[in-house]
Structures are given as C-alpha cells and as structure tokens.
Design a protein around this motif. Structure first.
Motif, PDB file in Angstrom:
ATOM      1  N   PHE A 252       7.847  -0.987 -10.197  1.00 21.01           N
ATOM      2  CA  PHE A 252       7.630  -1.249  -8.765  1.00 21.01           C
ATOM      3  C   PHE A 252       7.777  -2.731  -8.427  1.00 21.01           C
ATOM      4  O   PHE A 252       8.378  -3.112  -7.424  1.00 21.01           O
ATOM      5  CB  PHE A 252       6.232  -0.799  -8.325  1.00 21.01           C
ATOM      6  CG  PHE A 252       6.035   0.694  -8.285  1.00 21.01           C
ATOM      7  CD1 PHE A 252       7.046   1.576  -8.620  1.00 21.01           C
ATOM      8  CD2 PHE A 252       4.801   1.222  -7.916  1.00 21.01           C
ATOM      9  CE1 PHE A 252       6.847   2.950  -8.595  1.00 21.01           C
ATOM     10  CE2 PHE A 252       4.590   2.586  -7.865  1.00 21.01           C
ATOM     11  CZ  PHE A 252       5.609   3.449  -8.209  1.00 21.01           C
ATOM     12  N   THR A 253       7.182  -3.590  -9.275  1.00 19.78           N
ATOM     13  CA  THR A 253       7.228  -5.017  -8.953  1.00 19.78           C
ATOM     14  C   THR A 253       8.646  -5.565  -9.148  1.00 19.78           C
ATOM     15  O   THR A 253       9.064  -6.513  -8.470  1.00 19.78           O
ATOM     16  CB  THR A 253       6.182  -5.791  -9.787  1.00 19.78           C
ATOM     17  OG1 THR A 253       4.977  -5.038  -9.765  1.00 19.78           O
ATOM     18  CG2 THR A 253       5.902  -7.158  -9.210  1.00 19.78           C
ATOM     19  N   VAL A 254       9.385  -4.931 -10.060  1.00 18.27           N
ATOM     20  CA  VAL A 254      10.801  -5.300 -10.230  1.00 18.27           C
ATOM     21  C   VAL A 254      11.560  -4.996  -8.938  1.00 18.27           C
ATOM     22  O   VAL A 254      12.411  -5.780  -8.492  1.00 18.27           O
ATOM     23  CB  VAL A 254      11.412  -4.519 -11.428  1.00 18.27           C
ATOM     24  CG1 VAL A 254      12.909  -4.707 -11.483  1.00 18.27           C
ATOM     25  CG2 VAL A 254      10.761  -4.955 -12.729  1.00 18.27           C
ATOM     26  N   MET A 255      11.223  -3.876  -8.293  1.00 21.35           N
ATOM     27  CA  MET A 255      11.873  -3.525  -7.024  1.00 21.35           C
ATOM     28  C   MET A 255      11.571  -4.588  -5.965  1.00 21.35           C
ATOM     29  O   MET A 255      12.424  -4.970  -5.174  1.00 21.35           O
ATOM     30  CB  MET A 255      11.372  -2.160  -6.518  1.00 21.35           C
ATOM     31  CG  MET A 255      11.526  -1.015  -7.486  1.00 21.35           C
ATOM     32  SD  MET A 255      13.192  -0.840  -8.076  1.00 21.35           S
ATOM     33  CE  MET A 255      14.015  -0.462  -6.561  1.00 21.35           C
TER      34      MET A 255
ATOM     35  N   PHE B 234       0.827  -1.208   0.000  1.00 21.35           N
ATOM     36  CA  PHE B 234       0.000   0.000   0.000  1.00 21.35           C
ATOM     37  C   PHE B 234       0.861   1.259   0.000  1.00 21.35           C
ATOM     38  O   PHE B 234       0.603   2.206  -0.727  1.00 21.35           O
ATOM     39  CB  PHE B 234      -0.957  -0.021   1.199  1.00 21.35           C
ATOM     40  CG  PHE B 234      -2.020   1.046   1.094  1.00 21.35           C
ATOM     41  CD1 PHE B 234      -2.940   1.026   0.069  1.00 21.35           C
ATOM     42  CD2 PHE B 234      -2.085   2.078   2.025  1.00 21.35           C
ATOM     43  CE1 PHE B 234      -3.914   2.014  -0.045  1.00 21.35           C
ATOM     44  CE2 PHE B 234      -3.054   3.063   1.925  1.00 21.35           C
ATOM     45  CZ  PHE B 234      -3.966   3.025   0.887  1.00 21.35           C
ATOM     46  N   TYR B 235       1.918   1.241   0.827  1.00 22.41           N
ATOM     47  CA  TYR B 235       2.758   2.447   0.913  1.00 22.41           C
ATOM     48  C   TYR B 235       4.045   2.364   0.099  1.00 22.41           C
ATOM     49  O   TYR B 235       4.659   3.385  -0.192  1.00 22.41           O
ATOM     50  CB  TYR B 235       3.071   2.766   2.375  1.00 22.41           C
ATOM     51  CG  TYR B 235       1.888   3.414   3.060  1.00 22.41           C
ATOM     52  CD1 TYR B 235       1.540   4.725   2.764  1.00 22.41           C
ATOM     53  CD2 TYR B 235       1.107   2.707   3.948  1.00 22.41           C
ATOM     54  CE1 TYR B 235       0.436   5.325   3.353  1.00 22.41           C
ATOM     55  CE2 TYR B 235       0.000   3.306   4.546  1.00 22.41           C
ATOM     56  CZ  TYR B 235      -0.329   4.600   4.243  1.00 22.41           C
ATOM     57  OH  TYR B 235      -1.417   5.195   4.807  1.00 22.41           O
ATOM     58  N   SER B 236       4.467   1.139  -0.266  1.00 18.27           N
ATOM     59  CA  SER B 236       5.768   1.045  -0.954  1.00 18.27           C
ATOM     60  C   SER B 236       5.737   1.791  -2.280  1.00 18.27           C
ATOM     61  O   SER B 236       6.715   2.445  -2.659  1.00 18.27           O
ATOM     62  CB  SER B 236       6.197  -0.406  -1.136  1.00 18.27           C
ATOM     63  OG  SER B 236       5.272  -1.096  -1.938  1.00 18.27           O
ATOM     64  N   GLY B 237       4.600   1.735  -2.987  1.00 16.81           N
ATOM     65  CA  GLY B 237       4.493   2.423  -4.277  1.00 16.81           C
ATOM     66  C   GLY B 237       4.687   3.928  -4.130  1.00 16.81           C
ATOM     67  O   GLY B 237       5.276   4.577  -5.006  1.00 16.81           O
TER      68      GLY B 237
END
Ligand code: CMC
Length: 428
Positions: free
Chosen positions: A381-384, A365-368
């Motif tokens: 983002f998902t690569v991260m 929820f907050y990582s993005g």
C-alpha cells in the motif's frame, strides 16, 4: 494589511517583513531575526514554520481545499490522467497535446531497469518489506547513471533523470512484489498506458495473457492523482532538505521514500487495514478501540484519523470514499472491512475527543480498502502511495533547485550539560 510585524524582546523592538502569498496567507519573515536580536524561533515538528515559498500546491486545511498549480483536486481526479498531472506538477502548466505525447513517449521508452539490478532483488529475503527495497533501488539507480550525480545540472540531464524516475519506479515497485511472491519478474509492456503497465507487471504471468480491468485502471489513475503532491509534508520536506545538500535526485527521492514509509505518514494506509482487520478479528467492539485511542497511556491511535493540516475534512478522503464505493460496487465486492470502517468513522465523528481535536478520516483511511479490492497486498500500500507521490517530490526538488535555496540546516536550543572536564574511566 500590515506589511511588517513588530517583535519585542529585552526591551528592544524589531520590525520584521510580512510575506503574503497569492491566496493571502501571511507569514513573518524571520530570516534576519537572529542577526539583529540573537534569538531563534523554536517550533518542534515545524508545526508553524514555513520552510519555503512554493508555487506548486495550495492547501487550506480549515476549508478542505487542495489545488495543484491552481487546479482543484476534484477536477483533476475526475478528468485528468496521472501523467498529465505529473507534467503539471513538475513543469507548472497542463501539457498541450504534443507536450503530453512527447512526455508519455519518453516515460514509456525508459520503463526497463538495467538487467544487473535484477540480481539485487534476488538477494532480498522473501519477507523483505517492499518499501525497504524501493528506497534502496531508487538510490541504486544513481549508480547506473553516474552523470546524474553531477551537481552542475543542465536542463536536459535533469529532464532525463526525471523521466527515468517516473518510468522505472512502477517496474521497481512491481518487481519488489514479484520478488516477495517468488514469481518471475514481468518486463514492462510499452503498448499499455502507465497504470495498465504497472498492473500488468504486478499481476501478469508469463504463462498467460493478462488484460487489466478498466475499472481497476481508472481507480488506480485516480488514487495516484490524489496522492501526487501535498506541499511541505514530511517526505516532501525530506526530499527538499536532502536535495539542498546537492545530493543527486535519485538519492533525494530515495530519502523521500524512506520518510513516507513511517506509519504516521504514508505507512498509515497499511496500518489502517491491519487495524481494521484486528478490530474485526477481535469481535468488532468499536467502543473498546475508541477508548484505547483516547487513552493517553495506551500507544494505540486510530490509524487513518487526524492530519497535521486538515482540521475539518480531508478533501482527498471525500473523493476516495466515493471512489471506494464505486469500485466495490463495480467489482461486486462486499468487504466486511468496509462496514467496520464506515461504523468506526461514524462513532469517531460523534465522539467529543475526536470532534474537539479536529480528527477526521484522512486519505489513508479509505485508500487501503480500494487497494485491497484491487488485490494489492497490504505491504504494497505504501509503495502505491510512493508511486503517486513521486511527481510531487520531483516538483518540490526542482523548485528548490531552481530557486537556489540554501542548504537546509535548522538551529536548536541546547538543553544538555554545560562544559565539564573529561574524567578517566577508572575514576568514574
Ligand atoms: N487517534 C487518537 N488520537 C489522536 C490521533 C489519532 N489518530 N491523531 C491525533 N490524536 C490526538 C493526539 O493524541 C493529540 O491529543 P492531545 O491534544 O490530547 O495531546 C491531538 O490529537 C493532536 O495530535 P498531534 O499528534 O499533536 O497532531 P499532529 O499534527 O502532530 O499529528 C498525525 C498528525 C497525522 C501524525 C496524527 O493525527 C496521527 O498520528 N494520525 C494517525 C496516523 C495517520 O493516519 N497518518 C496519516 C496522515 S495522512 C497521510 C499523509 O499525508 O501522510
């Protein structure tokens, strides 16, 4: 505590052993059930099935506890470096100074990818999703290191593959971004540390000097640690099950990357930011979006809410929320998306539907929002997440191999047609 469970079916009683973990979790060992009773257990999505005994990560969903090898996630996120945590997960103990120096040195030495692999990137269309590229590239590494395909693994060869994977994945990830931008690839710079080097390959340009901002480096280090392992989740289970066929480690990790890509798993971080942007562009009527999420005829779900295991709160989300506030403040960013996120969290947490089902904001929820503040585009983002999760996948694979676990092969209850005869096409 009882050490056996009684199972009764068709008037017959069977005793099954009960296994107790170091944190007193109990499980009924049903390995022998089919042989003695003819029954299997049915549990779609493995919601209540332990697939293995594992010593890597402890997670207590009811109390929001997460520990890697016994160490609380809060302490590791606050004090450790990502490579230290990677070593801990993979080899079982925190490294000594010498061990960390030698591990870091080996990772640093292997950051280059084979020059021929550059051509693969160039063949992808600019809009290619970086997760698709990453999964293919990780699997392609096995073709450059054919010795890694030998299932009779010796320890040094396995370690070399592990170090190569950890070293090369940031290069592959950053190059997938550069490819999308049609910008020149940046070669790794080995004077930088792990996080600095990744940022350099992402945001550096051959035409100018680039020094990563320490605030950004710090935030990235924390995010990678928070994502590093999460016991038997979808992608870790995928890695273990693919590896159990003795497929090589690159192929197993590539399968994990693909599993992570889905929006119900790691892909949620991209989906969250897209959802928040959509809500903002739509005028910010949160009640409307909450009602949509509750409507069973509407496929919309509140992305970043809910978790298979955490039913009170996700300890990672708690740390990330604070890190998010810190990063935005230090970088002087005032992001309206964050305001929408905070309001949405409040409204959802007061709504009976979400409360009753234990749906709380999860790690995504907050990582993005932090990634956005660090200028990382949403498709990355998902690569991260994958960069962070890599040591966890490796640790899960290594444990499965070292424990000599059998090939993963679940059973099923068949519900299709019973035997019938073939009918030729002109008679159908
Ligand atoms: N919005 C609205 N309703 C939801 C949501 C949501 N995000 N999540 C679950 N529900 C409802 C679901 O409809 C069901 O309702 P009912 O009991 O009336 O049928 C109930 O809550 C239980 O949901 P479930 O799908 O059976 O739970 P699950 O354990 O199978 O799924 C989940 C867990 C994470 C896939 C799910 O909560 C979800 O889809 N969340 C949104 C996607 C997301 O944020 N994923 C990231 C997970 S954290 C990162 C990671 O570790 O992968």
């Amino acid at each position: 505590m009882s050490e056996t469970a009684i199972f009764e079916i068709n008037g017959e009683r069977y005793e099954l052993p009960v296994i107790t973990g170091t944190e007193n979790e109990q499980g009924i060992d049903i390995k022998a059930l089919r042989a003695v009773s003819g029954c299997i257990t049915l549990d779609p999505g493995f919601k209540n099935t332990g697939s293995t005994k594992s010593a890597i990560t402890f997670l207590d969903g009811e109390n929001g506890i997460l520990r890697y090898r016994g160490y609380p996630i809060e302490q590791l996120a606050e004090k450790a470096s990502f490579l230290e945590v990677a070593f801990l997960l993979i080899y079982g103990e925190l490294p000594s100074k010498e061990e960390l120096a030698s591990f870091t040195n080996s990772i640093t030495k292997h950051t280059l990818v084979h020059e021929d692999m550059k051509q693969f990137f160039e063949a992808y269309p600019p809009k290619a999703h970086p997760m698709g590229i990453l999964a293919s590239m990780v699997c392609s590494l096995s073709t450059f290191y054919p010795e890694s395909q030998n299932p009779n693994r010796d320890k040094d060869a396995v370690d070399l593959t592990i170090h190569r994977l950890i070293a090369k994945i940031p290069t592959l990830a950053a190059w997938s971004y550069k490819n999308a931008m049609r910008h020149p690839f940046m070669y790794p710079k080995n004077t930088f540390n792990y996080c600095e080097n990744f940022l350099y390959m992402m945001f550096g340009m051959p035409t100018e000097d680039y020094t990563p901002d320490p605030v950004v480096v710090d935030a990235l280090n924390k995010l990678l640690i928070l994502h590093a392992d999460h016991e038997q989740n979808c992608s870790a289970s995928t890695v273990r099950i693919v590896g159990s066929s003795q497929a090589n480690l690159y192929a197993s990790i590539s399968a994990g990357v693909s599993a992570l890509w889905g929006p119900l798993h790691g892909g949620a971080n991209q989906a969250v930011i897209e959802m928040l942007t959509k809500i903002q562009e739509d005028g910010g009527d949160l009640d409307k979006w909450i009602a949509k999420a509750k409507d069973k005829n509407d496929p919309f779900r509140l992305m970043g809410f809910g978790h298979r295991v955490y039913k009170n709160f996700d300890p990672r989300a708690k740390i990330i929320k604070k890190a998010c506030d810190d990063v935005l403040e230090k970088l002087g960013i005032n992001d309206p998306i964050l305001e929408i996120a905070k309001k949405l969290e409040k409204v959802a947490l007061e709504d009976e539907y979400f409360v009753k089902r234990g749906l709380y904001p999860n790690v995504d929820f907050y990582s993005g929002i932090i990634y956005k503040a660090l200028n990382i585009p949403s498709e990355m983002f998902t690569v991260m997440f994958a960069l962070g999760r890599l040591p966890g996948w490796i640790a899960q694979w290594k444990e499965m191999i070292e424990n000599n676990e059998p090939i993963g092969r679940p059973r099923q209850i068949y519900t299709g047609a019973t035997e019938r005869d073939y009918v030729s096409i002109d008679k159908r």
